[in-house]
Write a protein that holds these residues in place. Structure first.
Motif, mmCIF file in Angstrom:
data_model
loop_
_atom_site.group_PDB
_atom_site.id
_atom_site.type_symbol
_atom_site.label_atom_id
_atom_site.label_comp_id
_atom_site.label_asym_id
_atom_site.label_seq_id
_atom_site.Cartn_x
_atom_site.Cartn_y
_atom_site.Cartn_z
ATOM 1 N N ILE A 1 -11.590 -19.665 -29.520
ATOM 2 C CA ILE A 1 -12.453 -20.661 -28.880
ATOM 3 C C ILE A 1 -12.135 -20.816 -27.391
ATOM 4 N N VAL A 2 -11.394 -19.855 -26.830
ATOM 5 C CA VAL A 2 -11.128 -19.834 -25.388
ATOM 6 C C VAL A 2 -11.425 -18.434 -24.866
ATOM 7 N N VAL A 3 -11.601 -18.335 -23.570
ATOM 8 C CA VAL A 3 -11.832 -17.034 -22.941
ATOM 9 C C VAL A 3 -10.478 -16.420 -22.598
ATOM 10 N N SER A 4 -10.261 -15.200 -23.041
ATOM 11 C CA SER A 4 -8.979 -14.533 -22.794
ATOM 12 C C SER A 4 -9.209 -13.094 -22.356
ATOM 13 N N ASP A 5 -8.175 -12.498 -21.804
ATOM 14 C CA ASP A 5 -8.293 -11.125 -21.317
ATOM 15 C C ASP A 5 -8.186 -10.130 -22.470
ATOM 16 N N TYR A 6 -8.154 -8.847 -22.113
ATOM 17 C CA TYR A 6 -8.125 -7.770 -23.097
ATOM 18 C C TYR A 6 -6.760 -7.694 -23.766
ATOM 19 N N GLY A 7 -6.772 -7.471 -25.078
ATOM 20 C CA GLY A 7 -5.536 -7.221 -25.800
ATOM 21 C C GLY A 7 -4.918 -8.480 -26.379
ATOM 22 N N SER A 8 -4.658 -8.437 -27.676
ATOM 23 C CA SER A 8 -4.092 -9.596 -28.357
ATOM 24 C C SER A 8 -2.576 -9.530 -28.460
ATOM 25 N N PHE A 9 -2.025 -8.320 -28.472
ATOM 26 C CA PHE A 9 -0.573 -8.155 -28.621
ATOM 27 C C PHE A 9 0.029 -7.579 -27.345
ATOM 28 N N PRO A 10 1.091 -8.221 -26.866
ATOM 29 C CA PRO A 10 1.697 -9.492 -27.270
ATOM 30 C C PRO A 10 1.051 -10.656 -26.538
ATOM 31 N N SER A 11 1.388 -11.871 -26.936
ATOM 32 C CA SER A 11 0.833 -13.055 -26.293
ATOM 33 C C SER A 11 1.476 -13.276 -24.928
ATOM 34 N N GLY A 12 0.645 -13.250 -23.878
ATOM 35 C CA GLY A 12 1.166 -13.482 -22.534
ATOM 36 C C GLY A 12 1.616 -14.911 -22.313
ATOM 37 N N HIS A 13 0.890 -15.854 -22.912
ATOM 38 C CA HIS A 13 1.267 -17.264 -22.772
ATOM 39 C C HIS A 13 2.654 -17.528 -23.371
ATOM 40 N N VAL A 14 2.891 -16.974 -24.556
ATOM 41 C CA VAL A 14 4.178 -17.198 -25.218
ATOM 42 C C VAL A 14 5.287 -16.453 -24.480
ATOM 43 N N ALA A 15 4.983 -15.255 -23.982
ATOM 44 C CA ALA A 15 5.972 -14.513 -23.205
ATOM 45 C C ALA A 15 6.373 -15.307 -21.970
ATOM 46 N N ASN A 16 5.395 -15.888 -21.299
ATOM 47 C CA ASN A 16 5.681 -16.701 -20.119
ATOM 48 C C ASN A 16 6.550 -17.899 -20.481
ATOM 49 N N ALA A 17 6.224 -18.554 -21.598
ATOM 50 C CA ALA A 17 7.007 -19.718 -22.032
ATOM 51 C C ALA A 17 8.441 -19.329 -22.356
ATOM 52 N N ALA A 18 8.615 -18.203 -23.044
ATOM 53 C CA ALA A 18 9.960 -17.757 -23.400
ATOM 54 C C ALA A 18 10.757 -17.359 -22.164
ATOM 55 N N THR A 19 10.090 -16.743 -21.210
ATOM 56 C CA THR A 19 10.763 -16.378 -19.959
ATOM 57 C C THR A 19 11.250 -17.617 -19.235
ATOM 58 N N ILE A 20 10.395 -18.613 -19.129
ATOM 59 C CA ILE A 20 10.780 -19.866 -18.478
ATOM 60 C C ILE A 20 11.932 -20.526 -19.221
ATOM 61 N N ALA A 21 11.862 -20.540 -20.547
ATOM 62 C CA ALA A 21 12.898 -21.182 -21.356
ATOM 63 C C ALA A 21 14.258 -20.549 -21.109
ATOM 64 N N VAL A 22 14.310 -19.221 -21.121
ATOM 65 C CA VAL A 22 15.590 -18.541 -20.918
ATOM 66 C C VAL A 22 16.051 -18.659 -19.470
ATOM 67 N N ALA A 23 15.130 -18.464 -18.530
ATOM 68 C CA ALA A 23 15.504 -18.512 -17.109
ATOM 69 C C ALA A 23 16.047 -19.880 -16.720
ATOM 70 N N VAL A 24 15.366 -20.936 -17.149
ATOM 71 C CA VAL A 24 15.843 -22.288 -16.817
ATOM 72 C C VAL A 24 17.164 -22.569 -17.521
ATOM 73 N N GLY A 25 17.303 -22.069 -18.757
ATOM 74 C CA GLY A 25 18.563 -22.241 -19.471
ATOM 75 C C GLY A 25 19.718 -21.541 -18.782
ATOM 76 N N VAL A 26 19.439 -20.402 -18.159
ATOM 77 C CA VAL A 26 20.469 -19.677 -17.408
ATOM 78 C C VAL A 26 20.825 -20.426 -16.130
ATOM 79 N N ILE A 27 19.813 -20.914 -15.444
ATOM 80 C CA ILE A 27 20.037 -21.602 -14.170
ATOM 81 C C ILE A 27 20.697 -22.961 -14.374
ATOM 82 N N VAL A 28 20.285 -23.659 -15.430
ATOM 83 C CA VAL A 28 20.874 -24.971 -15.769
ATOM 84 C C VAL A 28 21.455 -24.868 -17.175
ATOM 85 N N PRO A 29 22.665 -24.337 -17.303
ATOM 86 C CA PRO A 29 23.242 -24.067 -18.624
ATOM 87 C C PRO A 29 23.690 -25.330 -19.364
#
Length: 244
Positions: free
Chosen positions: A133-161
């Motif tokens: 029900i949203v407009v998205s780009d080509y390709g379902s695998f892998p999820s870019g939104h979730v990849a971005n969230a996981a990257t932020i989660a790990v990066a911030v955890g590294v910077i602020v341990p």
């Protein structure tokens, strides 16, 4: 002569272990790629049973509250906000805090994660669910939104341990995954692949930047400690007179 604190700080920097995040990060990205091959080997991306069951359960929850939340997460994790606003904003804040290595690490992790996701999307070309029900780009695998969230989660955890930072990051990633399947933009397995890619890329870059990041973190802690000590000294009655 070097102080005890300086010696301890130097020892802490030398003791940084880079092998574990490097191996873990590579393993996560490779696992995501292997998952993509398994998925596309199932008649061109046929969903797993868990994909279909999860989709049925999540789609049954659709309603006004869920829509508002999921559309908000959709905007937060993609488009100009995810690609430009968050990385640049985080970099500016870190530079103001005199953490240039942390700023560089965060920006590179965000960019590299997005790049790997786009490569895998183009390579596998998995079709998205029909109930999207949203407009998205080509390709379902892998999820870019979730990849971005996981990257932020790990990066911030590294910077602020801190443990609470890691917990919040994990919660944010899970909520992003739920919102993507709620909107019908991804299958459950797409979100797993996205989380592996995002976390894996951040871990690999952590291994690359581990020493300067740790040195910078310790320097920042020293500055904060000195500032707090000075503030505490101002409230001592009567003030202590430094010894000659």
């Amino acid at each position: 002569m070097r102080t005890v604190e300086a010696k301890q700080a130097a020892a802490s920097v030398r003791a940084v272990r880079r092998r574990a995040p490097l191996i873990g990060g590579i393993a996560a990205v490779v696992t995501a790629a292997l998952l993509g091959f398994v998925i596309m080997g199932r008649q061109g991306g046929l969903p797993f049973a868990v994909d279909e069951e999860w989709a049925e359960d999540v789609l049954a929850l659709r309603g006004p509250i869920g829509d508002v939340f999921s559309y908000f997460m959709n905007a937060l994790g993609g488009g100009i906000i995810a690609v430009f606003v968050i990385p640049v904003g985080a970099a500016i804040v870190l530079l103001l805090l005199r953490r240039p290595w942390a700023a560089l690490y965060f920006v590179l992790a965000s960019a590299l994660s997005a790049g790997v996701v786009q490569i895998l999307k183009s390579f596998f070309g998995r079709a998205r669910p029909e109930d999207m029900i949203v407009v998205s780009d080509y390709g379902s695998f892998p999820s870019g939104h979730v990849a971005n969230a996981a990257t932020i989660a790990v990066a911030v955890g590294v910077i602020v341990p801190r443990l609470w930072v890691w917990v919040l990051g994990a919660v944010y990633t899970v909520l992003m995954a739920i919102s993507r399947t709620y909107l019908g933009a991804h299958w459950f397995s797409d979100t797993v692949g996205g989380a592996l890619v995002g976390a894996g890329v951040a871990l690999v870059l952590w291994a690359v930047f581990a020493v300067p990041l740790e040195r910078e973190r310790l320097a920042r802690l020293e500055v904060v400690s000195a500032r707090n000590a000075a503030l505490a000294q101002e409230h001592v009655t009567p003030p202590r007179v430094p010894r000659a």
